[in-house]
Scaffold this motif. Sequence first.
Motif, PDB file in Angstrom:
ATOM      1  N   PRO A   1       0.826  -1.214   0.000  1.00 49.14           N
ATOM      2  CA  PRO A   1       0.000   0.000   0.000  1.00 49.14           C
ATOM      3  C   PRO A   1       0.858   1.260   0.000  1.00 49.14           C
ATOM      4  CG  PRO A   1      -0.847  -1.600   1.563  1.00 49.14           C
ATOM      5  CD  PRO A   1       0.470  -2.134   1.082  1.00 49.14           C
TER       6      PRO A   1
ATOM      7  N   THR B   1      -4.435   0.986  -1.566  1.00 49.54           N
ATOM      8  CA  THR B   1      -4.686   0.840  -0.133  1.00 49.54           C
ATOM      9  C   THR B   1      -4.832  -0.636   0.200  1.00 49.54           C
ATOM     10  OG1 THR B   1      -7.096   0.964  -0.377  1.00 49.54           O
ATOM     11  CG2 THR B   1      -5.902   3.052  -0.133  1.00 49.54           C
ATOM     12  N   GLN B   2      -4.608  -0.966   1.470  1.00 48.92           N
ATOM     13  CA  GLN B   2      -4.761  -2.364   1.889  1.00 48.92           C
ATOM     14  C   GLN B   2      -6.205  -2.824   1.743  1.00 48.92           C
ATOM     15  OE1 GLN B   2      -2.009  -4.321   2.827  1.00 48.92           O
ATOM     16  NE2 GLN B   2      -3.571  -5.859   2.339  1.00 48.92           N
ATOM     17  N   THR B   3      -7.141  -1.890   1.944  1.00 47.18           N
ATOM     18  CA  THR B   3      -8.553  -2.224   1.790  1.00 47.18           C
ATOM     19  C   THR B   3      -8.857  -2.654   0.362  1.00 47.18           C
ATOM     20  OG1 THR B   3      -9.215  -0.675   3.533  1.00 47.18           O
ATOM     21  CG2 THR B   3     -10.905  -1.330   1.953  1.00 47.18           C
ATOM     22  N   ALA B   4      -8.342  -1.877  -0.596  1.00 45.33           N
ATOM     23  CA  ALA B   4      -8.590  -2.197  -2.000  1.00 45.33           C
ATOM     24  C   ALA B   4      -7.917  -3.510  -2.394  1.00 45.33           C
ATOM     25  CB  ALA B   4      -8.099  -1.057  -2.895  1.00 45.33           C
TER      26      ALA B   4
ATOM     27  N   ASN C   1      -7.199  -6.089  -0.400  1.00 45.21           N
ATOM     28  CA  ASN C   1      -7.949  -7.184   0.205  1.00 45.21           C
ATOM     29  C   ASN C   1      -9.248  -7.443  -0.555  1.00 45.21           C
ATOM     30  OD1 ASN C   1      -6.008  -7.445   2.171  1.00 45.21           O
ATOM     31  ND2 ASN C   1      -7.120  -6.269   3.708  1.00 45.21           N
ATOM     32  N   LEU C   2      -9.883  -6.371  -0.987  1.00 43.53           N
ATOM     33  CA  LEU C   2     -11.123  -6.496  -1.747  1.00 43.53           C
ATOM     34  C   LEU C   2     -10.880  -7.220  -3.071  1.00 43.53           C
ATOM     35  CD1 LEU C   2     -14.112  -5.779  -2.066  1.00 43.53           C
ATOM     36  CD2 LEU C   2     -13.412  -3.563  -2.970  1.00 43.53           C
TER      37      LEU C   2
ATOM     38  N   HIS D   1     -19.760  -9.357  -3.753  1.00 48.10           N
ATOM     39  CA  HIS D   1     -18.433  -8.865  -4.136  1.00 48.10           C
ATOM     40  C   HIS D   1     -18.537  -7.695  -5.111  1.00 48.10           C
ATOM     41  CE1 HIS D   1     -15.538 -11.658  -2.275  1.00 48.10           C
ATOM     42  NE2 HIS D   1     -16.518 -12.535  -2.336  1.00 48.10           N
TER      43      HIS D   1
ATOM     44  N   ALA E   1     -19.390  -4.564  -3.254  1.00 51.92           N
ATOM     45  CA  ALA E   1     -18.223  -4.042  -2.531  1.00 51.92           C
ATOM     46  C   ALA E   1     -17.264  -3.331  -3.491  1.00 51.92           C
ATOM     47  CB  ALA E   1     -17.511  -5.180  -1.807  1.00 51.92           C
TER      48      ALA E   1
ATOM     49  N   GLU F   1     -16.183   0.708  -3.456  1.00 47.81           N
ATOM     50  CA  GLU F   1     -14.791   1.159  -3.500  1.00 47.81           C
ATOM     51  C   GLU F   1     -14.563   2.089  -4.686  1.00 47.81           C
ATOM     52  OE1 GLU F   1     -10.852   1.577  -2.339  1.00 47.81           O
ATOM     53  OE2 GLU F   1     -12.537   0.649  -1.263  1.00 47.81           O
TER      54      GLU F   1
ATOM     55  N   LYS G   1     -15.410   5.816  -4.209  1.00 47.00           N
ATOM     56  CA  LYS G   1     -14.649   6.587  -3.227  1.00 47.00           C
ATOM     57  C   LYS G   1     -13.778   7.663  -3.863  1.00 47.00           C
ATOM     58  CE  LYS G   1     -14.257   3.061   0.399  1.00 47.00           C
ATOM     59  NZ  LYS G   1     -13.305   2.221   1.166  1.00 47.00           N
TER      60      LYS G   1
END
Length: 251
Positions: A32, A84-87, A89-90, A119, A122, A126, A129
Amino acid sequence: MSIDMAQFHQVFFEESFEGLDIMESGLLNLSPGEPDSEAINSIFRAAHSIKGGSGTFGFTEISDFTHVMETLMDEMRDGRRQITQTAVNLLLGSVDCLREMLFAVKDGQAIDAERVAEHKHALDLEQQKSGSGQQDESLSAHEPFSSQARQSDSKVIGWHIAFSPHADLLKTGNDPVRMFRELSVLGELDVTADFRGVPDFYQLDPEECHLSWNLVLKGDIDRAPIDEAFAWVEDDCDLAIQPLYQADDLS
């Protein structure tokens, strides 16, 4: 001569599962905030190939889902979105979901529509954003001629497309007519075939493409859906897309 597309299914599935492994490995190695252009390009190309192949073979649910993933990765690739780590992981979860979809289609089973919808939702969240600054950059990336149009006091009224497939394009299962059909939904389409590359009759290979086309697409149309229509053949053709201008009435 009709081509039995089923004969290519096994190759498609093998290449798609290999592509998923590439995507998963690449995502696991992404840090990230530290973009790795080579890794991101590798991930994007794998997704792009799966989307193109699934669309060619009529696996619409797979191509639609992969398109949403690809859009997110394209923004990372172009620098319009931070990693980002969120993206990450998604996307990793979406790779697992896509693998399940491929196994289901390969085995003739029903796709878990509820899991896919979760999915996809989600991914859509994202995608939303992006801030106003990112939106401006996205616009310039997908409409490269917009500033030129403003500077010349003219407006884009359509697009001229020069499309020259490579000889092996038909062997990949792609059909130019299908692409033209997609374009015709966007606006008024005029198609002119160029026969200069067609060999003599006895030298013809029915599985090779020797034609080129000049297309004029008129209407208030963004560049993005045109790029999308040719996305899965971009490595199998020579393609030039130019805007058609009409001077504004300044009186």
